[in-house]
Design a protein around this motif. Structure first.
Motif, short mmCIF file in Angstrom:
data_model
loop_
_atom_site.label_atom_id
_atom_site.label_comp_id
_atom_site.label_asym_id
_atom_site.label_seq_id
_atom_site.Cartn_x
_atom_site.Cartn_y
_atom_site.Cartn_z
N MET A 139 33.76 38.16 49.88
CA MET A 139 34.70 38.30 48.77
C MET A 139 33.93 38.57 47.49
SD MET A 139 37.45 35.53 47.22
CE MET A 139 36.30 34.59 46.20
N GLN A 140 34.36 39.58 46.75
CA GLN A 140 33.76 39.85 45.46
C GLN A 140 34.39 38.93 44.41
OE1 GLN A 140 34.40 44.07 44.85
NE2 GLN A 140 32.34 44.53 45.57
N PHE A 169 32.58 22.02 48.45
CA PHE A 169 33.56 22.97 47.94
C PHE A 169 32.99 23.65 46.71
CE2 PHE A 169 36.08 19.89 50.24
CZ PHE A 169 37.04 20.65 50.89
N SER A 170 32.93 24.96 46.77
CA SER A 170 32.54 25.73 45.59
C SER A 170 33.81 26.16 44.86
CB SER A 170 31.73 26.97 46.00
OG SER A 170 32.57 27.88 46.70
N VAL A 190 39.18 29.12 44.72
CA VAL A 190 39.84 30.36 44.31
C VAL A 190 40.44 31.06 45.52
CG1 VAL A 190 39.42 32.68 43.39
CG2 VAL A 190 38.50 30.69 42.20
N LYS A 191 39.73 31.04 46.64
CA LYS A 191 40.27 31.65 47.86
C LYS A 191 41.57 30.99 48.28
CE LYS A 191 35.74 32.85 49.78
NZ LYS A 191 34.77 32.54 50.86
N VAL A 244 45.17 22.19 44.54
CA VAL A 244 43.71 22.21 44.42
C VAL A 244 43.15 20.83 44.72
CG1 VAL A 244 41.77 22.46 42.81
CG2 VAL A 244 43.64 24.13 42.79
N LEU A 245 43.75 19.80 44.11
CA LEU A 245 43.25 18.43 44.32
C LEU A 245 43.43 17.99 45.76
CD1 LEU A 245 44.49 16.72 41.04
CD2 LEU A 245 42.28 17.80 41.51
N SER A 246 44.49 18.44 46.41
CA SER A 246 44.71 18.12 47.82
C SER A 246 43.64 18.75 48.69
CB SER A 246 46.10 18.61 48.25
OG SER A 246 46.31 18.39 49.63
N ASN A 247 43.31 20.02 48.42
CA ASN A 247 42.27 20.70 49.20
C ASN A 247 40.94 19.96 49.10
OD1 ASN A 247 43.88 22.78 50.12
ND2 ASN A 247 43.37 24.16 48.45
#
Length: 197
Positions: free
Chosen positions: A1-2, A32-33, A38-39, A92-95
């Protein structure tokens, strides 16, 4: 991914997930980056950046030198999921933490590794988010104020209003991600963390 180069400069969030180890995925260490988040979010914006930073700084304060224990963190948000972009923050926080409302993994037959009932919205507090360690009941309260350094709506309006200039429309994607970069560069200004009881 760009993606924009500055993504690679953002500190990763590293946790231990015993479910991952139990199921043979790896040794339980997960990182986690920002690009990973973002993905899953499908985009990068001030809201996604803020959620990432609240998790990064909140978990540091909650666990110190220890690895955060994914799946054993309660997450509470002050606003309801349909207010502003709170639902996106919750995702996001769940991920990152593994916390879910009623839709997550229900655990193995013994009940262990249950992820449900650890994510809550509409909780009265003087902060945006509260993270609680389920093993010690220690808490940290985190708030995010991006308006101290950026104005996302102004950038957005410059590209979507009927009188938007062509050069503003063309430069919008770059300017928008530069705004996100500014949020990360000023994390100490936009994130506040307070330990609670």
């Amino acid at each position: 991914m760009q993606y924009p180069q500055f993504f690679d400069t953002i500190e990763k969030i590293v946790l231990y997930d015993d479910l991952s180890q139990f199921l043979g995925v790896n040794d339980g260490i997960l990182d986690f980056s920002y690009a990973d988040i973002v993905k899953s979010a499908g985009h990068s914006c001030a809201t996604v950046a803020g959620a990432y930073l609240m998790a990064l700084e909140g978990l540091k304060a909650l666990y110190g030198a220890e690895l955060p224990q994914r799946g054993y963190i309660k997450v509470e948000l002050a606003k309801e999921p349909t207010v502003e972009n709170t639902g996106a923050v919750g995702c996001v926080l769940s991920n990152i933490t593994g916390a879910t409302t009623d839709y997550g993994f229900g655990g193995i037959p013994t009940g262990k590794y249950n992820r449900r009932g650890t994510l809550f919205y509409g909780v009265a507090m003087d902060a945006d988010v509260c993270f609680t360690r389920l093993d010690t009941n220690e808490k940290v309260y985190v708030s995010y104020t991006p308006q101290k350094v950026v104005n996302p709506m102004a950038i957005l309006k410059s590209a979507i209003m009927p009188d938007a200039k062509e050069e503003d429309i063309k430069s919008f994607p770059h300017r928008f991600q530069e705004m996100v970069k500014t949020v990360f560069e000023n994390k100490d200004a936009v994130i506040s963390v307070k330990k609670g009881s």
